[in-house]
Every structure is written in structure tokens, then in C-alpha cells.
Design an enzyme around this catalytic site. Structure first.
Site, mmCIF file in Angstrom:
data_model
loop_
_atom_site.group_PDB
_atom_site.id
_atom_site.type_symbol
_atom_site.label_atom_id
_atom_site.label_comp_id
_atom_site.label_asym_id
_atom_site.label_seq_id
_atom_site.Cartn_x
_atom_site.Cartn_y
_atom_site.Cartn_z
ATOM 1 N N LYS A 1 0.114 -0.464 15.160
ATOM 2 C CA LYS A 1 1.403 -0.555 15.463
ATOM 3 C C LYS A 1 1.724 -1.827 16.399
ATOM 4 O O LYS A 1 2.999 -2.026 16.655
ATOM 5 C CB LYS A 1 1.611 0.790 16.559
ATOM 6 C CG LYS A 1 1.700 2.390 15.847
ATOM 7 C CD LYS A 1 2.808 2.127 14.749
ATOM 8 C CE LYS A 1 2.947 3.068 13.607
ATOM 9 N NZ LYS A 1 3.671 2.766 12.466
ATOM 10 N N HIS B 1 0.808 -1.215 0.090
ATOM 11 C CA HIS B 1 -0.088 0.031 0.240
ATOM 12 C C HIS B 1 0.769 1.302 0.100
ATOM 13 O O HIS B 1 1.553 1.331 0.764
ATOM 14 C CB HIS B 1 -1.047 -0.007 1.140
ATOM 15 C CG HIS B 1 -2.038 -0.801 1.090
ATOM 16 N ND1 HIS B 1 -3.218 -0.714 1.962
ATOM 17 C CD2 HIS B 1 -2.383 -1.669 0.025
ATOM 18 C CE1 HIS B 1 -4.366 -1.509 1.322
ATOM 19 N NE2 HIS B 1 -3.601 -2.338 0.705
ATOM 20 N N TYR C 1 -9.873 5.402 7.496
ATOM 21 C CA TYR C 1 -10.071 5.705 9.029
ATOM 22 C C TYR C 1 -11.095 6.837 9.182
ATOM 23 O O TYR C 1 -10.644 7.948 8.642
ATOM 24 C CB TYR C 1 -8.750 6.062 9.766
ATOM 25 C CG TYR C 1 -7.692 4.976 9.806
ATOM 26 C CD1 TYR C 1 -7.500 4.112 10.964
ATOM 27 C CD2 TYR C 1 -6.868 4.857 8.731
ATOM 28 C CE1 TYR C 1 -6.629 3.279 11.029
ATOM 29 C CE2 TYR C 1 -5.915 3.752 8.970
ATOM 30 C CZ TYR C 1 -5.544 2.941 9.968
ATOM 31 O OH TYR C 1 -4.652 1.971 10.186
ATOM 32 N N TYR D 1 3.118 6.297 10.370
ATOM 33 C CA TYR D 1 2.442 5.068 9.823
ATOM 34 C C TYR D 1 3.487 4.107 9.437
ATOM 35 O O TYR D 1 3.094 2.955 9.411
ATOM 36 C CB TYR D 1 1.302 5.654 8.989
ATOM 37 C CG TYR D 1 0.418 4.643 8.390
ATOM 38 C CD1 TYR D 1 -0.892 4.437 9.638
ATOM 39 C CD2 TYR D 1 0.464 3.845 7.470
ATOM 40 C CE1 TYR D 1 -1.749 3.635 9.293
ATOM 41 C CE2 TYR D 1 -0.632 2.921 7.139
ATOM 42 C CZ TYR D 1 -1.586 2.873 8.217
ATOM 43 O OH TYR D 1 -2.706 1.949 7.990
ATOM 44 N N PRO E 1 -5.447 -0.134 18.454
ATOM 45 C CA PRO E 1 -5.177 -0.634 17.128
ATOM 46 C C PRO E 1 -5.137 0.670 15.929
ATOM 47 O O PRO E 1 -4.881 0.279 14.769
ATOM 48 C CB PRO E 1 -6.129 -1.610 16.859
ATOM 49 C CG PRO E 1 -7.369 -1.435 17.839
ATOM 50 C CD PRO E 1 -6.577 -0.791 18.995
#
Length: 389
Positions: free
Chosen positions: A296, A72, A200, A384, A292
Site C-alpha cells: 500500500k 496480475h 505471502y 488489495y 509493506p
């Protein structure tokens, strides 16, 4: 039994550590309280940082991950009206890999016999002894008998509820914890993802996440109150809620199907210091938990394993004592940065029960700033994909 390193826990952290040590000729035994089938049946994270994929490649176990995983280049933040894309590839030059934790565990387990990594499953009542001495040991019950393993070092990779952390006296330790007033209701289904990258979503009805395990298997979550029950969320209700919270663009591509698994997970941030006491060294969820939201958990365990394996390899191959002595300090520096990112993203994307209109306006302002600022997006992208080791 006698070994150089005894590892408690055969999840991905314990297995990664065991493989890395065995590759350098260090004697290892892993003890796991559950069966191998139970370990493989746990549904967990699926976004891997470069740290984790590099460790798999270093072990020569990354072939299936690269063949079946989904690289991704970015992900999205949604605010109910728009999708804000964080282009992590353009901003950092790196990617993440979507490949389920279960598959990582499967690859590590399958390679253990041929590489001489001994794993004892179904080990009941594991207890640690004499961790402050030069000859620590652990005991466990199997097949009706109590067995003992003596080792140079004990490595606790046995999760939040395991016995390893309990072997550290409270007088020498500190625990920091934030328990969040909500949980995540998750559904796993054999349907194609509604999007090629994770979403998200911050919605008036609560947080939602669209993710995937493959091109044909999807994983979705919605924020729920801690007193919610699974039976109150039939599949149709959950799909309807996802369609609302993820926004019209994602909802238009949402494919519904029967759930393979549904569960509600509470969220917490937790750090235990120090991560070393005597000859006991902690790694992964035994020492820290992250919500979550920032993907991580497994990746932070992998960075612990990187530091810990280097320290133990230095001890045995180069007679270097500094790595063991400095392990906790080095690992915790990265742990706290990852805790900060996960806490920050959780605070930004969820609706808190005690939140007021001012809190909501702060979330809106922060999302507006992220949408218009390359600097803000770069900061998010760097965290990220994983901070440097």
C-alpha cells in the site's frame, strides 16, 4: 525564486504531483535533498493499484509500464501446507500491475525537462517557513549559497524523515504509531520468479514473501528479528530459508542466484493528523507509513496525490477553496482504511515474539475461513486492488 507550488521531495509522490499540476499550467518547483542517482537507486515497492497506473496513463507516461510491467490477476496466501489463491480479477474485475517503484520514478524524472517541471537536486538543509501565513517559503543550501523559494503552497512529499512534518506544531497535530517487533530481510536477484503471482507465506519459522520485478528479476523477503545483521545472512542461508518458508510447491521452482541487493527494513504503522496546516499540505510517507505486507505504500501516496492535485487545480483554475480545506479529511479517510488492511494482513501472516498457542490457532482459523469463504476472499481482493477514491 517565486512559484505557485513548491514541492519538497522528488520521489514518486512529489514527481506525480508536480507533473499533474504542470499539465494544468500551474507553476511548480520541486526541491530534493539527494541526487537524482540516489533517488533512482532506492529499491522499493513493485505492486501498483489501478489508482497509480491511472495517474501514469493520465499523464501519458504509462507506455513503458504497460510494455514491461506484469499484470496480475491474483496472489496467494500460504500456510505451510497449501496455497490459497485470491483471484482478484474474478472477485473485483480489476488487476494490479507489477512494475517497480524505481521504474515509475525513472519515467517521471525522464519526462520532467520536456514538460517544464523544474527539479532542484542536492538541496541541503531544507527548511520551511511561515506555513501559517499567505506567503510561505522554504530555504535550502546549494553550491555554497542559501536560496529561498516563496510560494502560495508548500507540499511535503519528503518521506518519513523529511522536514515537512516537523513544520507542523505538535500542539495542533496527533501521531499514531505501532512499531512491529521484527523486520523484513530482502534480497533482489536476477533470477526468474518461482511463481507467476506473489506468495505471502505464514510459516512456523516466520513470514516470507515471493515477489518479482520482471520475468527475470525476483524480490524475496523473510521475517527476521530486529537485531539480525545482514552479514549473518549469506545468500545460501537466505535461499535455504526461503525454500522452507514458502512451502514445497514454490521451493520446487525456486531459482537461486547472487544477490544484487540485500537489506533489512523495520516495519511500522504510522499516521499523522492533520495532513494540512495552513499553506502546508502533506502527502505520502511524510504523513503515513504502512507495513509493506499489503503493498500500500506507493499506492497510498498516489491516492494522496490524486486528492491534493484536484484540490490545487480547483483552487487555481476554478477559484474553489473547498478542495484545499477538505483535503486532509478526504485523504485520511482512505489512509486509515489502508492502514487497517496492512495491519490486519501483517497480524495474520507474521509470527509475533509474544504470540502464544491461542494466537497461532486464531491465525490458522482465519486462514481456514479465507480458504473456504468467497466473502472473505472478496474483502481481501477489494482492499488489495485498492478501494475507490
Amino acid at each position: 525564486m517565486r512559484t505557485q507550488v513548491a514541492i519538497i521531495g522528488a520521489g514518486p509522490a512529489g514527481l506525480l504531483l508536480g507533473h499533474l499540476l504542470r499539465a494544468e499550467g500551474i507553476d511548480v518547483i520541486i526541491v530534493e535533498r539527494a541526487s537524482s542517482d540516489y533517488v533512482l537507486g532506492r529499491i522499493r515497492a513493485g505492486v501498483l493499484e489501478r489508482t497509480t497506473t491511472d495517474l501514469m496513463d493520465r499523464l501519458g507516461l504509462g507506455a513503458r509500464m504497460h510494455a514491461e510491467g506484469l499484470p496480475h490477476d491474483g496472489f496467494h496466501l500460504a500456510d505451510g501446507e497449501r496455497l490459497i489463491r485470491i483471484d482478484i480479477a474474478a472477485l473485483t474485475g480489476r488487476q494490479v500491475m507489477v512494475y517497480g517503484q524505481t521504474e515509475v520514478t525513472r519515467d517521471l524524472m525522464a519526462a520532467a525537462p520536456e514538460r517544464g517541471l523544474q527539479i532542484i537536486y542536492d538541496a541541503a538543509n531544507v527548511a520551511l517557513h511561515d506555513v501559517e501565513s499567505d506567503r510561505p517559503s522554504l530555504t535550502f543550501e546549494k553550491d555554497g549559497a542559501v536560496r529561498r523559494i516563496e510560494a502560495d503552497f508548500l507540499c511535503g512529499c519528503d518521506g518519513f524523515h523529511g522536514p515537512s512534518r516537523q513544520a507542523v506544531p505538535p500542539s495542533v497535530a496527533s501521531a499514531y504509531e505501532k512499531v512491529y517487533p521484527f523486520g523484513w530481510l530482502g534480497i533482489l536477484a536476477d533470477v526468474p520468479p518461482c511463481t507467476h503471482e506473489l506468495i505471502y507465506a505464514n510459516h512456523a519459522r516466520g513470514f516470507a514473501l515471493a515477489s518479482m520485478r520482471s520475468e527475470t528479476r525476483s524480490r524475496y523477503y523473510v521475517q527476521v528479528a530486529l537485531d539480525e545483521k545482514i552479514e549473518d545472512w549469506p545468500d545460501d542461508r537466505l535461499w535455504d530459508e526461503l525454500a522452507v518458508r514458502l512451502g514445497p510447491e514454490a521451493a520446487a521452482n525456486l531459482t537461486r542466484g547472487p544477490s544484487l541487493e540485500k537489506s533489512i527494513a523495520p516495519l511500522r504503522s504510522f499516521v499523522f493528523e492533520p495532513m494540512r496546516h495552513g499553506r502546508l499540505l502533506l502527502a505520502g510517507d511524510s504523513a503515513h507509513i504502512v507495513p509493506p505486507t499489503g503493498a500500500k505504500g506507493l499506492n497510498l501516496a498516489a491516492s494522496d496525490v490524486h486528492y491534493l492535485s484536484e484540490a490545487l487545480i480547483g483552487h487555481y483554475l476554478r477559484n474553489d477553496r473547498d478542495g484545499i480545506a477538505g483535503y486532509s479529511r478526504k485523504a485520511l479517510a482512505r489512509v486509515w482504511k489502508s492502514e487497517r488492511f496492512s495491519w490486519q494482513l501483517t497480524r495474520l501472516m507474521h509470527r509475533f515474539p509474544d504470540g502464544d498457542a491461542f494466537d497461532r490457532r486464531m491465525q490458522v482459523a482465519e486462514l481456514d475461513y479465507i480458504a473456504s469463504s468467497t466473502a472473505a476472499q472478496t474483502s481481501i481482493a477489494e482492499n488489495y486492488v485498492g478501494l475507490p477514491l
